[in-house]
Design an enzyme around this catalytic site. Sequence first.
Site, PDB file in Angstrom:
ATOM      1  N   LYS A   1     -50.875 122.513 -25.539  1.00 21.15           N
ATOM      2  CA  LYS A   1     -52.105 123.233 -25.176  1.00 21.15           C
ATOM      3  C   LYS A   1     -52.972 123.450 -26.415  1.00 21.15           C
ATOM      4  CE  LYS A   1     -49.033 125.869 -22.170  1.00 21.15           C
ATOM      5  NZ  LYS A   1     -47.827 126.226 -22.929  1.00 21.15           N
TER       6      LYS A   1
ATOM      7  N   TYR B   1     -47.356 127.972 -30.381  1.00 21.51           N
ATOM      8  CA  TYR B   1     -45.936 128.321 -30.495  1.00 21.51           C
ATOM      9  C   TYR B   1     -45.342 127.923 -31.851  1.00 21.51           C
ATOM     10  CZ  TYR B   1     -46.473 128.621 -25.366  1.00 21.51           C
ATOM     11  OH  TYR B   1     -46.906 128.903 -24.090  1.00 21.51           O
TER      12      TYR B   1
ATOM     13  N   ASP C   1     -42.322 122.490 -22.079  1.00 22.24           N
ATOM     14  CA  ASP C   1     -43.633 123.114 -22.260  1.00 22.24           C
ATOM     15  C   ASP C   1     -43.743 123.709 -23.656  1.00 22.24           C
ATOM     16  OD1 ASP C   1     -46.139 124.259 -20.762  1.00 22.24           O
ATOM     17  OD2 ASP C   1     -45.333 125.929 -21.926  1.00 22.24           O
TER      18      ASP C   1
ATOM     19  N   HIS D   1     -55.499 126.378 -23.285  1.00 21.66           N
ATOM     20  CA  HIS D   1     -54.514 127.465 -23.198  1.00 21.66           C
ATOM     21  C   HIS D   1     -55.084 128.699 -22.481  1.00 21.66           C
ATOM     22  CE1 HIS D   1     -50.657 128.850 -25.432  1.00 21.66           C
ATOM     23  NE2 HIS D   1     -50.813 129.549 -24.334  1.00 21.66           N
TER      24      HIS D   1
END
Length: 278
Positions: free
Chosen positions: A80, A51, A46, A113
């Site tokens: 996302k 990120y 994931d 997200h």
Amino acid sequence: MDPAPKLTLNNGVLMDQAGYGTYKVPAQDAAPLVSTALSLGYRHVDTAALYGNEEGVGQAVRNFTDAGHIVREDLFVTSKVWNTDHGYDATLRAFDTSLQKLGFDYLDLYLIHWPCPERGLYLDTYRALEKLYSEGRIRAIGVSNFNREHLEELLDAASVVPAVNQVELHPWLPQRDLRSFHEAHGIRTVAWSPLGRGAVLAEPAVQEIAGETGRTPAQVVLRWHVQAGHTVIPKASTEERMAENLDIFSFELSPEQVAALDRLESGRRTGSNPSEVN
Ligand code: NDP
């Protein structure tokens, strides 16, 4: 170690019930940590544009498949679209950027997200996901952090039912209402912060059940999730913890142990309330 069992999404695509989460995995650590996870048997990773580690995740996946350990089709990677890329055109561009960073021809699962209700754009964002899905560039589409009211609005407008809603979920916040809504509509529940960012492990009930089962507190909490049918994506920074977090499919909690963990419900969140994120 054997990989996790696979769950079938509402379009027939298979997703491992345990994955490796990469929030707060620094960009430079992503490739080595994801490589370790894949070597241990994780088949589901994931990540997210937010990120900042999609390059490293993609590199690890490509190295693993290039080395002939496995074919790409046996891996499941989620990313996302971030809040600032809501809207039809912006989402299409954000997807291209993510795919390019990952270095993939397609993505397994792409999620919105956060719904960001004040932006008022998540239906447009989802239409972009539907387009990418119809073109075969994503194997499954879904959402994250959608409360029931966001899902209801989405289901009224969408032509593809989201395969997944990825939400904060752990014994303090079991999301009972949302989970029954998911079940009624064929949406899989993926638990983010399944360990309550590690904090839930200190609960005396968790510690006690760890003693009774001879398992670690993390394994007890993750086992509680999988017995309820959730998919878990714990993040860990060491090989030992990664291995521990995947080794949850060869023991069972008793109904009494499950009930004791169910009683930890307090509504406590470790992250934001989705209605307040914009
Ligand atoms: P987790 O509940 O997975 O907890 C991670 C924390 O628990 C880390 O501090 C980790 O420490 C510790 N930990 C992990 N394994 C063990 C273990 N076996 N024993 C003791 N401590 C352990 O929290 P996250 O917030 O990271 O959530 C998991 C994933 O969910 C994220 O990585 C991300 O992929 C996703 N996520 C999605 C969100 C969304 O909005 N969609 C929001 C937040 C997360 P250490 O790292 O030091 O090993």
